[in-house]
Scaffold this motif. Structure first.
Motif, mmCIF file in Angstrom:
data_model
loop_
_atom_site.group_PDB
_atom_site.id
_atom_site.type_symbol
_atom_site.label_atom_id
_atom_site.label_comp_id
_atom_site.label_asym_id
_atom_site.label_seq_id
_atom_site.Cartn_x
_atom_site.Cartn_y
_atom_site.Cartn_z
ATOM 1 N N LYS A 350 0.842 -1.208 0.000
ATOM 2 C CA LYS A 350 0.000 0.000 0.000
ATOM 3 C C LYS A 350 0.872 1.251 0.000
ATOM 4 O O LYS A 350 0.531 2.263 -0.624
ATOM 5 C CB LYS A 350 -0.914 0.006 1.221
ATOM 6 C CG LYS A 350 -1.881 1.183 1.253
ATOM 7 C CD LYS A 350 -2.814 1.089 2.427
ATOM 8 C CE LYS A 350 -3.786 2.272 2.422
ATOM 9 N NZ LYS A 350 -4.711 2.223 3.587
ATOM 10 N N ASN A 351 2.015 1.198 0.698
ATOM 11 C CA ASN A 351 2.949 2.321 0.737
ATOM 12 C C ASN A 351 4.038 2.116 -0.318
ATOM 13 O O ASN A 351 4.255 1.001 -0.827
ATOM 14 C CB ASN A 351 3.587 2.440 2.120
ATOM 15 C CG ASN A 351 2.551 2.735 3.190
ATOM 16 O OD1 ASN A 351 1.613 3.487 2.952
ATOM 17 N ND2 ASN A 351 2.708 2.136 4.354
ATOM 18 N N LEU A 352 4.732 3.190 -0.650
ATOM 19 C CA LEU A 352 5.833 3.094 -1.607
ATOM 20 C C LEU A 352 6.984 2.300 -0.987
ATOM 21 O O LEU A 352 7.452 2.636 0.106
ATOM 22 C CB LEU A 352 6.303 4.501 -2.006
ATOM 23 C CG LEU A 352 5.285 5.352 -2.777
ATOM 24 C CD1 LEU A 352 5.851 6.741 -2.993
ATOM 25 C CD2 LEU A 352 4.950 4.710 -4.105
ATOM 26 N N PRO A 353 7.450 1.240 -1.668
ATOM 27 C CA PRO A 353 8.534 0.420 -1.083
ATOM 28 C C PRO A 353 9.861 1.161 -1.085
ATOM 29 O O PRO A 353 10.108 2.013 -1.930
ATOM 30 C CB PRO A 353 8.573 -0.806 -2.003
ATOM 31 C CG PRO A 353 8.051 -0.308 -3.308
ATOM 32 C CD PRO A 353 7.015 0.736 -2.976
ATOM 33 N N LYS A 354 10.736 0.808 -0.133
ATOM 34 C CA LYS A 354 12.064 1.417 -0.036
ATOM 35 C C LYS A 354 13.116 0.441 -0.574
ATOM 36 O O LYS A 354 12.948 -0.786 -0.533
ATOM 37 C CB LYS A 354 12.382 1.767 1.427
ATOM 38 C CG LYS A 354 11.357 2.667 2.082
ATOM 39 C CD LYS A 354 11.344 4.030 1.463
ATOM 40 C CE LYS A 354 10.274 4.912 2.080
ATOM 41 N NZ LYS A 354 10.415 5.106 3.520
ATOM 42 N N ILE A 355 14.183 1.018 -1.094
ATOM 43 C CA ILE A 355 15.291 0.221 -1.633
ATOM 44 C C ILE A 355 16.433 0.224 -0.620
ATOM 45 O O ILE A 355 16.818 1.283 -0.109
ATOM 46 C CB ILE A 355 15.764 0.799 -2.982
ATOM 47 C CG1 ILE A 355 14.628 0.734 -4.009
ATOM 48 C CG2 ILE A 355 16.986 0.054 -3.492
ATOM 49 C CD1 ILE A 355 14.980 1.379 -5.328
ATOM 50 N N GLU A 356 16.992 -0.943 -0.340
ATOM 51 C CA GLU A 356 18.129 -1.042 0.566
ATOM 52 C C GLU A 356 19.403 -0.653 -0.187
ATOM 53 O O GLU A 356 19.809 -1.307 -1.148
ATOM 54 C CB GLU A 356 18.251 -2.463 1.101
ATOM 55 C CG GLU A 356 19.393 -2.613 2.106
ATOM 56 C CD GLU A 356 19.505 -4.031 2.625
ATOM 57 O OE1 GLU A 356 18.683 -4.878 2.187
ATOM 58 O OE2 GLU A 356 20.394 -4.286 3.432
ATOM 59 N N VAL A 357 20.037 0.407 0.217
ATOM 60 C CA VAL A 357 21.230 0.930 -0.457
ATOM 61 C C VAL A 357 22.477 0.195 0.066
ATOM 62 O O VAL A 357 22.727 0.178 1.275
ATOM 63 C CB VAL A 357 21.365 2.450 -0.238
ATOM 64 C CG1 VAL A 357 22.623 2.985 -0.922
ATOM 65 C CG2 VAL A 357 20.114 3.164 -0.766
ATOM 66 N N LYS A 358 23.243 -0.374 -0.863
ATOM 67 C CA LYS A 358 24.416 -1.156 -0.462
ATOM 68 C C LYS A 358 25.710 -0.611 -1.078
ATOM 69 O O LYS A 358 26.752 -1.261 -0.980
ATOM 70 C CB LYS A 358 24.240 -2.616 -0.908
ATOM 71 C CG LYS A 358 23.051 -3.299 -0.242
ATOM 72 C CD LYS A 358 22.940 -4.746 -0.699
ATOM 73 C CE LYS A 358 21.773 -5.453 -0.024
ATOM 74 N NZ LYS A 358 21.639 -6.856 -0.460
ATOM 75 N N GLY A 359 25.651 0.535 -1.713
ATOM 76 C CA GLY A 359 26.846 1.097 -2.317
ATOM 77 C C GLY A 359 26.767 2.608 -2.368
ATOM 78 O O GLY A 359 25.840 3.225 -1.836
ATOM 79 N N THR A 360 27.776 3.200 -3.023
ATOM 80 C CA THR A 360 27.837 4.661 -3.072
ATOM 81 C C THR A 360 27.915 5.202 -4.495
ATOM 82 O O THR A 360 28.022 6.412 -4.679
ATOM 83 C CB THR A 360 29.056 5.159 -2.283
ATOM 84 O OG1 THR A 360 30.254 4.587 -2.839
ATOM 85 C CG2 THR A 360 28.934 4.800 -0.807
ATOM 86 N N ASN A 361 27.894 4.341 -5.519
ATOM 87 C CA ASN A 361 27.993 4.876 -6.878
ATOM 88 C C ASN A 361 26.674 5.503 -7.303
ATOM 89 O O ASN A 361 25.712 5.557 -6.557
ATOM 90 C CB ASN A 361 28.444 3.778 -7.863
ATOM 91 C CG ASN A 361 27.443 2.615 -7.911
ATOM 92 O OD1 ASN A 361 26.237 2.828 -7.815
ATOM 93 N ND2 ASN A 361 27.967 1.393 -8.048
ATOM 94 N N GLU A 362 26.660 5.964 -8.591
ATOM 95 C CA GLU A 362 25.520 6.766 -9.048
ATOM 96 C C GLU A 362 24.197 6.007 -9.021
ATOM 97 O O GLU A 362 23.157 6.580 -8.688
ATOM 98 C CB GLU A 362 25.796 7.270 -10.483
ATOM 99 C CG GLU A 362 26.858 8.357 -10.571
ATOM 100 C CD GLU A 362 28.273 7.805 -10.551
ATOM 101 O OE1 GLU A 362 29.218 8.586 -10.660
ATOM 102 O OE2 GLU A 362 28.420 6.557 -10.425
#
Length: 615
Positions: A350-362
């Motif tokens: 129902k809510n916008l899903p979040k992405i798990e960030v595992k790096g620092t590139n673009e």
């Protein structure tokens, strides 16, 4: 030089053919651009649908709450107009005016003073006019009285006044159930265009006249904009995406935040919107309806603008990422897969899903921007919900304040007569009995005007009623006597404040009317099964069938909203009792001509009789 310029495309083509990473880079960049556009389009569609559904739900709640308050405000102005219509002193002054042809200066000033008093007591009154079949008799305008501005009812407006007069008189001839006539023209005064008005015509019947002899009409003009502002509907009408407006029985707009739409048909107004959806509820008076129109065109335009900016940002980031993908193709593919999986999860969440960030590139930065956008949207959702919760709470608190204000009302005529009687007694008899009378009156005033008390004890309420009866008996020279029989053990029970006095006052004013002595009022209380029974009985003249039937309707919650006279006081206290005690409250009326009147209340026994009284 020319060879270098014209040979550049060939070299680029040769480079792509000889470098596989460049081909993959272009393919991936193109794929990401396409994926991003699909993602943006899908999220935009989902967000628009969610925003529309959430807005619709909140607007339905707002219009429902606002409609209740609008109905209450319309009821007040109808009752105000009806009260003026039965004002005997105004009717007498107007009859003198019409019989003699010229009203004496003193009587004219008296009429103006009374109209001024009525206008300022009511709060939303703009103008009071008295009209006959031939012409306007007298007009009082709150804003233009004794100023350089002309009156409302002049020139072409006199024809509209004639229409109101004819419409009101036609209702009397038809013996209609509702005897007031409503008009929305003229909508404004030429010198006060910011005040939107609604006009109510009622017959000037006085106190003792019959409708068949009525030939004068009171036309009261009220500030429609102020009425809607007090109901919180005006705050809804200020918003661009969901304007609110009021429509009359002919489907014409009588109030809109944009004056250009006033007087326009609803169907014509809706044609001015690209796409729209209507939410409406009927009002209890005048055949009006309240509308809130969701402007889907503007809503979609705002969503497109917001997502258009996000697309530009997205494309800019992809261009930057394309330069680095030649050095880290494998690492680039991983966040692409994660973004793809997030797109799939949108359908399941129902809510916008979040992405798990595992790096620092673009690309990981792109995922972070996506999370920030999702968080921003969620904050906006929460802010919108908080706003409407606060708005609903403020409306409820306003209603609570209005209910508590009802408890502060007291009969000013009674106070005046009582104080006069005490004063005369002190002057003529030089008796210190006046000290006791003043003490009781002071105690009554302190109890009555104490607005901190939401509920009181039964003992406090009975002591106040005993003081009230004592002073009334003194004022009326022993026309009646009274008895109060309630055991002391119930005195600490909590009860609704000032709920006995209107019924006792009804016995004194109407039950003992014309009597010089022998009246008796008895107040008794005690346990009756699982409830506490309290009765108020008199041996007065009783009620006629015409009086008893509307009173029974009030007690059974079937009363109409155009009641006037004593029914209003009892209706108010019954409403407060039902709010205080809920469904466990029962009230019964027994009355017959010549045999007296008896009100019996069955009140719920408090679960904790020793509880403290709320303040």
């Amino acid at each position: 030089m020319k060879e270098k310029i014209f040979g550049f495309p060939g070299r680029v083509k040769a480079y792509f053919h000889s470098h596989m990473s460049a081909q993959v880079n272009v393919a991936v960049v193109l794929l990401l651009i396409l994926t991003g556009l699909i993602l943006q389009f899908y999220v935009k569609t989902q967000y628009f649908n969610y925003l529309l559904e959430d807005t619709r739900s909140m607007e339905e709640s707002i219009i429902e709450t606002s409609t209740i308050n609008i109905n209450s405000n319309l009821k007040d102005i109808v009752n105000t107009a009806c009260t003026v219509g039965v004002n005997e002193s105004i009717r007498s002054l107007v009859e003198n005016f019409t019989e003699d042809g010229v009203l004496q200066e003193k009587e004219k000033l008296t009429l103006e003073e009374r109209m001024d008093s009525i206008a300022h007591q009511s709060g939303n009154v703009v103008s009071i006019a008295i009209a006959s079949e031939e012409d306007l008799i007298q007009e009082y305008g709150v804003y233009w009285y004794k100023t350089g501005y002309g009156g409302l009812w002049k020139d072409e407006n006199l024809e509209k006044l004639k229409e109101i007069y004819d419409g009101t008189m036609e209702l009397q001839e038809q013996n209609a159930k509702v005897r007031y006539y409503v008009a929305t023209e003229p909508a404004v005064h030429e010198s006060w265009p910011n005040i939107k008005m609604v006009h109510i015509g009622v017959p000037l019947v006085g106190k003792n006249s019959s409708f068949c002899h009525v030939n004068k009409v009171v036309v009261m003009s009220f500030d429609l904009g102020e009425l809607l502002k007090n109901s919180a509907f005006d705050s809804v009408a200020d918003r661009a995406l969901s304007p609110g407006y009021i429509v009359d029985k002919d489907s014409r707009i009588v109030y809109h935040s944009d004056e250009n739409y006033n007087g326009m048909k609803v169907t014509e107004y809706q044609k001015t919107l690209e796409r729209s959806e209507n939410i409406s509820l009927p009002l209890k008076y005048f055949g009006w309806r309240a509308y809130i129109t969701l402007d889907l065109g503007k809503m979609n335009a705002q969503v497109n603008e917001m997502y258009g900016k996000s697309i530009y940002l997205y494309l800019l980031l992809l261009c930057g990422c394309g330069i680095l993908w030649q050095f880290a193709i494998r690492r680039i593919l991983k966040p692409v897969d994660i973004i793809r999986d997030s797109m799939r999860n949108i359908k399941l969440s129902k809510n916008l899903p979040k992405i798990e960030v595992k790096g620092t590139n673009e690309i990981w930065q792109l995922a972070g921007y996506y999370n920030e956008m999702a968080e921003t949207l969620e904050r906006q959702y929460k802010e919108i919900r908080r706003y409407y919760r606060e708005k609903t709470l403020s409306i409820r608190q306003k209603n609570k304040a209005e209910k508590e204000a009802l408890e502060s009302q007291i009969n000013a005529h009674f106070l005046c007569n009582t104080l006069t009687a005490i004063n005369y007694d002190a002057i003529e008899n030089e008796d210190y009995e006046v000290a006791d009378l003043l003490k009781k009156l002071s105690s009554m005033l302190s109890y009555t005007f104490s607005r901190k008390l939401v509920s009181v004890s039964l003992g406090q309420e009975l002591r106040w009623v005993e003081q009230y009866l004592y002073l009334q008996k003194f004022r009326l020279m022993d026309v009646f006597d009274y008895e109060i029989e309630v055991q002391e053990e119930y005195s600490e029970w909590p009860c609704c404040k000032l709920f006995i006095q209107p019924f006792v006052e009804n016995s004194i004013l109407h039950g003992f009317e014309g009597r010089e002595n022998g009246g008796m009022i008895r107040i008794k209380g005690g346990i009756d099964g699982s409830r506490f029974r309290l009765s108020i009985e008199d041996n007065g003249c009783g009620m006629s069938r015409e009086t008893e039937e509307p009173m029974q309707q009030i007690l059974e919650e079937k009363h109409t909203l155009d009641l006037a006279g004593t029914g209003i006081g009892i209706q108010n206290v019954v409403t407060r009792l039902r709010m205080y005690y809920g469904e466990k409250l029962s009230i019964m009326l027994e009355s017959a001509p010549g045999e007296g009147t008896k009100f019996t209340f069955w009140l719920p026994i408090p679960e904790n009789p020793e509880q403290e009284i709320e303040e």
